[in-house]
Design an enzyme around this catalytic site. Sequence first.
Site, short mmCIF file in Angstrom:
data_model
loop_
_atom_site.label_atom_id
_atom_site.label_comp_id
_atom_site.label_asym_id
_atom_site.label_seq_id
_atom_site.Cartn_x
_atom_site.Cartn_y
_atom_site.Cartn_z
N THR A 11 -16.80 -8.43 -9.24
CA THR A 11 -17.93 -7.68 -9.81
C THR A 11 -18.69 -8.49 -10.86
O THR A 11 -19.71 -8.04 -11.36
CB THR A 11 -17.43 -6.37 -10.46
N VAL A 14 -20.06 -14.63 -11.62
CA VAL A 14 -19.59 -15.72 -10.75
C VAL A 14 -19.01 -15.14 -9.45
O VAL A 14 -19.27 -15.65 -8.36
CB VAL A 14 -18.54 -16.59 -11.48
N CYS A 130 -19.07 -25.22 -16.31
CA CYS A 130 -20.37 -25.34 -15.63
C CYS A 130 -21.17 -26.55 -16.11
O CYS A 130 -21.76 -27.28 -15.29
CB CYS A 130 -21.18 -24.06 -15.81
N HIS A 242 -28.52 -24.09 -16.42
CA HIS A 242 -28.22 -24.91 -17.61
C HIS A 242 -29.02 -26.21 -17.53
O HIS A 242 -29.11 -26.82 -16.45
CB HIS A 242 -26.74 -25.27 -17.66
N1 LIG Z 1 -20.88 -17.87 -15.70
C1 LIG Z 1 -20.75 -19.17 -15.56
O1 LIG Z 1 -21.72 -19.95 -15.56
C2 LIG Z 1 -19.40 -19.74 -15.40
C3 LIG Z 1 -19.30 -21.05 -14.99
C4 LIG Z 1 -18.06 -21.60 -14.84
C5 LIG Z 1 -16.95 -20.83 -15.08
N2 LIG Z 1 -17.07 -19.53 -15.48
C6 LIG Z 1 -15.85 -18.75 -15.71
O2 LIG Z 1 -15.70 -17.80 -14.67
C7 LIG Z 1 -15.04 -16.64 -15.19
C8 LIG Z 1 -15.89 -15.40 -14.92
O3 LIG Z 1 -17.15 -15.54 -15.51
P1 LIG Z 1 -18.33 -14.48 -15.25
O4 LIG Z 1 -19.52 -15.11 -15.86
O5 LIG Z 1 -18.38 -14.07 -13.84
O6 LIG Z 1 -17.83 -13.23 -16.13
P2 LIG Z 1 -18.27 -11.69 -16.02
O7 LIG Z 1 -19.61 -11.56 -15.42
O8 LIG Z 1 -18.03 -11.12 -17.37
O9 LIG Z 1 -17.20 -11.06 -14.99
C9 LIG Z 1 -15.82 -10.97 -15.26
C10 LIG Z 1 -15.07 -10.51 -14.02
O10 LIG Z 1 -13.67 -10.50 -14.32
C11 LIG Z 1 -13.13 -9.24 -13.97
N3 LIG Z 1 -11.99 -8.89 -14.82
C12 LIG Z 1 -11.94 -8.80 -16.16
N4 LIG Z 1 -10.70 -8.42 -16.56
C13 LIG Z 1 -9.96 -8.27 -15.44
C14 LIG Z 1 -8.61 -7.88 -15.18
N5 LIG Z 1 -7.77 -7.57 -16.17
N6 LIG Z 1 -8.16 -7.82 -13.89
C15 LIG Z 1 -9.01 -8.12 -12.88
N7 LIG Z 1 -10.31 -8.49 -13.05
C16 LIG Z 1 -10.78 -8.56 -14.32
C17 LIG Z 1 -14.27 -8.28 -14.20
O11 LIG Z 1 -14.00 -7.07 -13.51
P3 LIG Z 1 -14.59 -5.65 -14.06
O12 LIG Z 1 -16.04 -5.62 -13.65
O13 LIG Z 1 -13.73 -4.68 -13.34
O14 LIG Z 1 -14.39 -5.66 -15.55
C18 LIG Z 1 -15.43 -9.08 -13.60
O15 LIG Z 1 -15.39 -8.99 -12.19
C19 LIG Z 1 -14.81 -16.94 -16.67
O16 LIG Z 1 -13.53 -17.50 -16.81
C20 LIG Z 1 -15.86 -17.96 -16.99
O17 LIG Z 1 -15.51 -18.76 -18.08
C21 LIG Z 1 -18.28 -18.97 -15.63
#
Ligand SMILES: NC(=O)c1ccc[n+]([C@@H]2O[C@H](COP(=O)([O-])OP(=O)(O)OC[C@H]3O[C@@H](n4cnc5c(N)ncnc54)[C@H](OP(=O)(O)O)[C@@H]3O)[C@@H](O)[C@H]2O)c1
Length: 341
Positions: A11, A14, A130, A242
Amino acid sequence: MPFKVAVVGATGNVGREMLSVLSEREFPASEVVALASSRSVGTSVSFGDATLKVRPLEHFDFRDTDICLMSAGANVSKEWSPKIADDGALVIDNSSAWRMDREVPLVVPEVNAHALEHGIKKGIIANPNCSTIQLVVALKPLHDFATIKRVVVSTYQSVSGTGKEAMDELFSQTRAVFVADPLEPKIYPKRIAFNVIPQGGGWLDSGYTTEEWKMMVETQKILDPDIQLTCTVVRVPVFIGHSESVNIEFEKPITAEKARNILREAPGVLVVDKREDGGYVTPVEAAGEDATYVSRIRKDPTVENGLNMWVVSDNLRKGAALNAVQIAECLINRKILKHAA
Ligand SMILES: NC(=O)c1ccc[n+]([C@@H]2O[C@H](COP(=O)([O-])OP(=O)(O)OC[C@H]3O[C@@H](n4cnc5c(N)ncnc54)[C@H](OP(=O)(O)O)[C@@H]3O)[C@@H](O)[C@H]2O)c1
């Protein structure tokens, strides 16, 4: 032979992009499962023309899953990735939890796919930060030609890099400025709308932030431990994409023209470098695209062998989801991935 794929964090910013990339690239999947926290039970996410019901991670049995694309933050990954790997699925993790673990390959396929051949002892592969991914895609071909000594980077990072709540914060603050509503920062320490914030992550004793430290050590792990890199991470009010201002000092001579030609041939890179108004790429054009764009390639006359350039990419695609799916494709193409079932 098709593979069963689970996307954890489906959800999130990423996770949703991972589902798009899997569908667009026609990844050989027999089944794709969307997992998130129990908060998301009852919701659904798009997968191509289909809709997937979101299931809770904590009740999912991974024993017949082949690949788990993990994108739910470092704490969730620290707890769950080893358990999922024990169940037989190969985990490709997007968080910072495992990146600097010596037994975990840290991979950008265009740069160091060979790291996958050295064994995946823990059953976990890490996707770099990233900002690191787009940087090393652009540095690698230049390093091969003229050996990089030192790099100075300033980043201009979009809010989607912090997650979906940060995108909401930029949107609501921008609106609040226009309608003169009170404005309270929640995700970032200062207002992000119509502002820039020179802080990425928490603080280290050295004065650097954790996001800066990640770029320095990850570049060395992926590309070359001898490269000296210093950087300043800045968050800007951009939703996706970025940008990086990159200054490079080489051991051997390299002209801007030669660098441009090398980068034109490099995998994953698109050079857009016309010395005229608008002859470069900005995050708005890079959003939704797969390439790492390089513009503004020019000599740095203040050092013996120096160049400057501007590097832009979609942080949710090459910076996260696309790179993770490309790692999975490498595992299949190199016959490293075996069916868990
Ligand atoms: N955004 C970027 O550019 C980027 C780039 C490289 C790496 N990352 C890394 O990728 C990861 C996700 O980033 P994002 O930007 O997608 O974050 P995000 O939009 O905040 O999404 C977080 C996701 O993790 C899920 N989640 C949180 N707690 C959980 C749990 N206890 N059990 C199962 N699922 C859980 C959330 O589910 P719910 O909706 O149910 O809360 C949601 O699907 C992070 O580690 C981030 O550092 C991000």
